[in-house]
Design a protein around this motif. Structure first.
Motif, mmCIF file in Angstrom:
data_model
loop_
_atom_site.group_PDB
_atom_site.id
_atom_site.type_symbol
_atom_site.label_atom_id
_atom_site.label_comp_id
_atom_site.label_asym_id
_atom_site.label_seq_id
_atom_site.Cartn_x
_atom_site.Cartn_y
_atom_site.Cartn_z
ATOM 1 N N GLU A 143 46.842 49.237 42.497
ATOM 2 C CA GLU A 143 45.539 48.594 42.783
ATOM 3 C C GLU A 143 45.644 47.425 43.693
ATOM 4 O OE1 GLU A 143 47.456 46.182 39.728
ATOM 5 O OE2 GLU A 143 47.338 48.124 40.198
ATOM 6 N N LEU A 144 46.963 46.788 44.040
ATOM 7 C CA LEU A 144 47.196 45.848 44.978
ATOM 8 C C LEU A 144 47.048 46.313 46.596
ATOM 9 C CD1 LEU A 144 49.926 43.443 43.404
ATOM 10 C CD2 LEU A 144 47.352 43.158 43.407
ATOM 11 N N ALA A 145 46.817 47.721 46.475
ATOM 12 C CA ALA A 145 47.050 48.154 48.217
ATOM 13 C C ALA A 145 45.916 47.401 49.065
ATOM 14 C CB ALA A 145 46.759 49.653 48.060
ATOM 15 N N THR A 146 44.797 47.386 48.539
ATOM 16 C CA THR A 146 43.677 46.569 49.090
ATOM 17 C C THR A 146 43.951 45.358 49.497
ATOM 18 O OG1 THR A 146 42.072 48.143 48.210
ATOM 19 C CG2 THR A 146 41.276 45.967 49.379
ATOM 20 N N LEU A 147 44.619 44.393 48.556
ATOM 21 C CA LEU A 147 44.966 43.314 48.975
ATOM 22 C C LEU A 147 46.174 43.254 50.151
ATOM 23 C CD1 LEU A 147 45.053 40.014 48.430
ATOM 24 C CD2 LEU A 147 46.762 40.604 46.835
ATOM 25 N N VAL A 148 47.045 44.035 50.140
ATOM 26 C CA VAL A 148 48.243 44.108 51.072
ATOM 27 C C VAL A 148 47.330 44.593 52.370
ATOM 28 C CG1 VAL A 148 50.097 45.347 51.756
ATOM 29 C CG2 VAL A 148 49.972 44.777 49.456
ATOM 30 N N LEU A 149 46.487 45.666 52.197
ATOM 31 C CA LEU A 149 45.950 45.976 53.605
ATOM 32 C C LEU A 149 45.092 44.886 54.290
ATOM 33 C CD1 LEU A 149 45.271 48.069 55.645
ATOM 34 C CD2 LEU A 149 43.452 49.043 54.304
ATOM 35 N N ALA A 150 44.520 44.053 53.490
ATOM 36 C CA ALA A 150 43.741 42.860 53.840
ATOM 37 C C ALA A 150 44.540 41.806 54.654
ATOM 38 C CB ALA A 150 42.775 42.345 52.842
ATOM 39 N N VAL A 151 45.349 41.651 53.871
ATOM 40 C CA VAL A 151 46.457 40.402 54.578
ATOM 41 C C VAL A 151 46.797 40.990 55.843
ATOM 42 C CG1 VAL A 151 48.456 39.228 54.315
ATOM 43 C CG2 VAL A 151 46.978 39.548 52.417
ATOM 44 N N ILE A 152 47.493 42.417 55.702
ATOM 45 C CA ILE A 152 47.840 43.006 57.221
ATOM 46 C C ILE A 152 46.745 42.796 58.063
ATOM 47 C CG2 ILE A 152 48.844 44.925 58.271
ATOM 48 C CD1 ILE A 152 50.354 45.695 55.756
ATOM 49 N N ASP A 174 55.449 34.599 53.466
ATOM 50 C CA ASP A 174 55.038 34.052 52.297
ATOM 51 C C ASP A 174 54.300 34.876 51.369
ATOM 52 O OD1 ASP A 174 56.170 31.567 53.136
ATOM 53 O OD2 ASP A 174 54.475 30.729 53.921
ATOM 54 N N PHE A 175 53.406 35.710 51.988
ATOM 55 C CA PHE A 175 52.621 36.747 50.929
ATOM 56 C C PHE A 175 53.682 37.512 50.227
ATOM 57 C CE2 PHE A 175 50.783 41.035 50.931
ATOM 58 C CZ PHE A 175 49.700 40.779 50.044
ATOM 59 N N LEU A 176 54.709 38.115 50.796
ATOM 60 C CA LEU A 176 55.503 39.074 50.095
ATOM 61 C C LEU A 176 56.261 38.449 48.863
ATOM 62 C CD1 LEU A 176 57.196 41.268 53.102
ATOM 63 C CD2 LEU A 176 55.069 41.806 51.470
ATOM 64 N N ASP A 177 56.638 37.068 49.316
ATOM 65 C CA ASP A 177 57.123 36.333 48.170
ATOM 66 C C ASP A 177 56.316 36.223 47.085
ATOM 67 O OD1 ASP A 177 59.273 36.031 49.674
ATOM 68 O OD2 ASP A 177 59.080 33.872 50.297
ATOM 69 N N ALA A 178 54.858 35.986 47.123
ATOM 70 C CA ALA A 178 53.905 35.893 46.120
ATOM 71 C C ALA A 178 53.612 37.233 45.751
ATOM 72 C CB ALA A 178 52.444 35.407 46.771
ATOM 73 N N LEU A 179 53.746 38.167 46.439
ATOM 74 C CA LEU A 179 53.427 39.779 45.850
ATOM 75 C C LEU A 179 54.430 40.119 45.123
ATOM 76 C CD1 LEU A 179 51.412 41.713 46.188
ATOM 77 C CD2 LEU A 179 52.843 42.782 48.202
ATOM 78 N N ALA A 180 55.798 39.349 45.359
ATOM 79 C CA ALA A 180 56.925 39.750 44.395
ATOM 80 C C ALA A 180 56.806 38.979 43.056
ATOM 81 C CB ALA A 180 58.402 39.206 45.037
ATOM 82 N N LEU A 181 56.207 37.860 43.226
ATOM 83 C CA LEU A 181 55.904 36.860 41.837
ATOM 84 C C LEU A 181 54.647 38.003 41.050
ATOM 85 C CD1 LEU A 181 55.856 33.351 43.035
ATOM 86 C CD2 LEU A 181 57.679 34.399 41.669
ATOM 87 N N THR A 183 53.987 41.130 40.978
ATOM 88 C CA THR A 183 54.463 42.408 40.560
ATOM 89 C C THR A 183 55.462 42.020 39.320
ATOM 90 O OG1 THR A 183 56.259 42.445 42.524
ATOM 91 C CG2 THR A 183 54.099 43.690 42.654
ATOM 92 N N THR A 184 56.296 40.892 39.632
ATOM 93 C CA THR A 184 57.313 40.724 38.408
ATOM 94 C C THR A 184 56.537 40.293 37.246
ATOM 95 O OG1 THR A 184 58.885 39.959 39.961
ATOM 96 C CG2 THR A 184 59.040 39.234 37.996
ATOM 97 N N ALA A 185 55.394 39.303 37.405
ATOM 98 C CA ALA A 185 54.657 38.908 36.294
ATOM 99 C C ALA A 185 53.646 40.215 35.910
ATOM 100 C CB ALA A 185 53.707 37.956 36.827
#
Length: 193
Positions: A143-152, A174-181, A183-185
């Motif tokens: 479901e985060l694909a839309t967020l990733v695409l929007a940031v790109i 920075d976005f990928l670091d936040a995304l890692a958090l 997905t880990t959460a």
């Protein structure tokens, strides 16, 4: 009796036009395509009908190349975390190999009338959702694909407007670091349920 069109010649001409357009942008007139393809204006018209038809075909072929290039980049790789795949994809998209596509289609998106490709804005958005969903599914968050695409897309527009690639690169990291958090959460929350 007229000559029969030869598809291999047409393809060669079209590929030369695409190469030229990716390197220099879409021309306002046929002369740059004449020079790039090594054939006459008459031959271009013979094979494509009109200037606009040639421009549309050039855009479609360039888009096909872009889809293949980006699609391969976005595909999950065995043994590579998907966030690393995204980082590598970003670097390739905004680097020398991917930059011509961004330039060409960015200018086309800015065209308010979009006469050459009326649905480009929609296609340029939806084309990449499925590959991103597939990749994000690996880490349990399709479901985060839309967020990733929007940031790109937002950072690409930033680069186009400012030319400040290093700042956009830092923002993507920075976005990928936040995304890692995130997905880990998400994984930790699922484990606690």
């Amino acid at each position: 009796m007229g000559r029969h069109q030869q598809p291999e010649i047409r393809d060669r001409i079209l590929d030369a036009c695409v190469d030229h357009a990716l390197a220099h942008g879409l021309p306002d007139r046929l002369q740059p395509f004449v020079k790039a393809s090594g054939c006459s204006t008459r031959m271009l018209i013979y094979h494509f009908g009109t200037r606009d038809a040639l421009l549309r075909e050039t855009l479609r072929r360039a888009r096909q190349r872009q889809r293949e290039f980006y699609g391969d980049l976005l595909s999950p790789r065995s043994g590579e975390p998907y966030l690393s795949t995204l980082r590598r994809t970003w670097q390739a998209m905004t680097g020398p190999e991917g930059r011509p596509y961004l330039s060409m289609f960015g200018k086309l998106r800015e065209d308010a009338e979009q006469q050459l490709w009326p649905n480009l804005r929609r296609e340029a958005t939806t084309d990449w959702l499925q590959p991103l969903e597939d990749g994000m599914r690996i880490i349990g968050r399709p479901e985060l694909a839309t967020l990733v695409l929007a940031v790109i897309r937002g950072l690409i527009m930033d680069i186009e407007a400012t030319g400040d690639t290093p700042r956009a690169n830092r923002a993507f990291d920075d976005f990928l670091d936040a995304l890692a958090l995130m997905t880990t959460a998400g994984t930790a929350d699922t484990a606690n349920d």
